[in-house]
Design a protein around this motif. Structure first.
Motif, PDB file in Angstrom:
ATOM      1  N   LEU A  42       1.638  47.116  -6.537  1.00 41.23           N
ATOM      2  CA  LEU A  42       0.538  48.396  -5.989  1.00 41.23           C
ATOM      3  C   LEU A  42      -0.777  48.290  -6.805  1.00 41.23           C
ATOM      4  O   LEU A  42      -0.819  47.610  -7.854  1.00 41.23           O
ATOM      5  N   PRO A  43      -1.849  48.422  -6.251  1.00 37.30           N
ATOM      6  CA  PRO A  43      -2.956  48.068  -6.921  1.00 37.30           C
ATOM      7  C   PRO A  43      -3.036  49.332  -8.187  1.00 37.30           C
ATOM      8  O   PRO A  43      -2.671  50.244  -7.998  1.00 37.30           O
ATOM      9  N   SER A  44      -3.874  48.832  -9.190  1.00 41.19           N
ATOM     10  CA  SER A  44      -3.958  49.606 -10.519  1.00 41.19           C
ATOM     11  C   SER A  44      -5.011  50.642 -10.054  1.00 41.19           C
ATOM     12  O   SER A  44      -5.585  50.712  -9.063  1.00 41.19           O
ATOM     13  N   VAL A  45      -4.584  51.704 -11.044  1.00 39.55           N
ATOM     14  CA  VAL A  45      -5.890  52.761 -10.697  1.00 39.55           C
ATOM     15  C   VAL A  45      -7.427  52.395 -10.803  1.00 39.55           C
ATOM     16  O   VAL A  45      -8.020  52.605 -10.065  1.00 39.55           O
ATOM     17  N   ASP A  46      -7.799  51.330 -11.645  1.00 38.92           N
ATOM     18  CA  ASP A  46      -8.888  50.834 -11.693  1.00 38.92           C
ATOM     19  C   ASP A  46      -9.156  49.941 -10.443  1.00 38.92           C
ATOM     20  O   ASP A  46     -10.370  50.140 -10.100  1.00 38.92           O
ATOM     21  N   GLU A  47      -8.461  49.309  -9.914  1.00 41.04           N
ATOM     22  CA  GLU A  47      -8.702  48.677  -8.534  1.00 41.04           C
ATOM     23  C   GLU A  47      -8.843  49.651  -7.621  1.00 41.04           C
ATOM     24  O   GLU A  47      -9.860  49.478  -6.761  1.00 41.04           O
ATOM     25  N   LEU A  48      -8.201  50.683  -7.540  1.00 40.74           N
ATOM     26  CA  LEU A  48      -8.402  51.835  -6.442  1.00 40.74           C
ATOM     27  C   LEU A  48      -9.905  52.331  -6.657  1.00 40.74           C
ATOM     28  O   LEU A  48     -10.506  52.655  -5.692  1.00 40.74           O
ATOM     29  N   LYS A  49     -10.150  52.627  -7.793  1.00 34.08           N
ATOM     30  CA  LYS A  49     -11.397  53.159  -7.965  1.00 34.08           C
ATOM     31  C   LYS A  49     -12.624  52.177  -7.821  1.00 34.08           C
ATOM     32  O   LYS A  49     -13.616  52.687  -6.898  1.00 34.08           O
TER      33      LYS A  49
END
Length: 70
Positions: free
Chosen positions: A3-10
């Motif tokens: 799953l993508p990290s929170v930073d990647e999603l942002k």
């Protein structure tokens, strides 16, 4: 599958904000930044701003993310 990290999603959300601004022109950049790509938060904002049902807002958000995932 990772799953993508929170930073990647942002980061991805910042890229998609332009398209979101086109889709929902009444939302401000600040509002779009605050939702950070969270579908639930975005649907709530759209529901309030456009005075539509939660179901319709969620449908619009799902369609937006389905067509802008990359």
């Amino acid at each position: 599958m990772n799953l993508p990290s929170v930073d990647e999603l942002k980061g991805k959300w910042r890229e998609q904000m332009g398209a979101a601004k086109v889709a929902w022109g009444e939302l401000t950049d600040d509002e779009l930044l605050k939702v950070e790509g969270h579908e639930d938060k975005l649907a709530g904002l759209i529901e309030q701003r456009y005075a539509i049902s939660r179901e319709e807002a969620e449908k619009q958000v799902k369609h937006f993310f389905d067509s802008h995932r990359g």
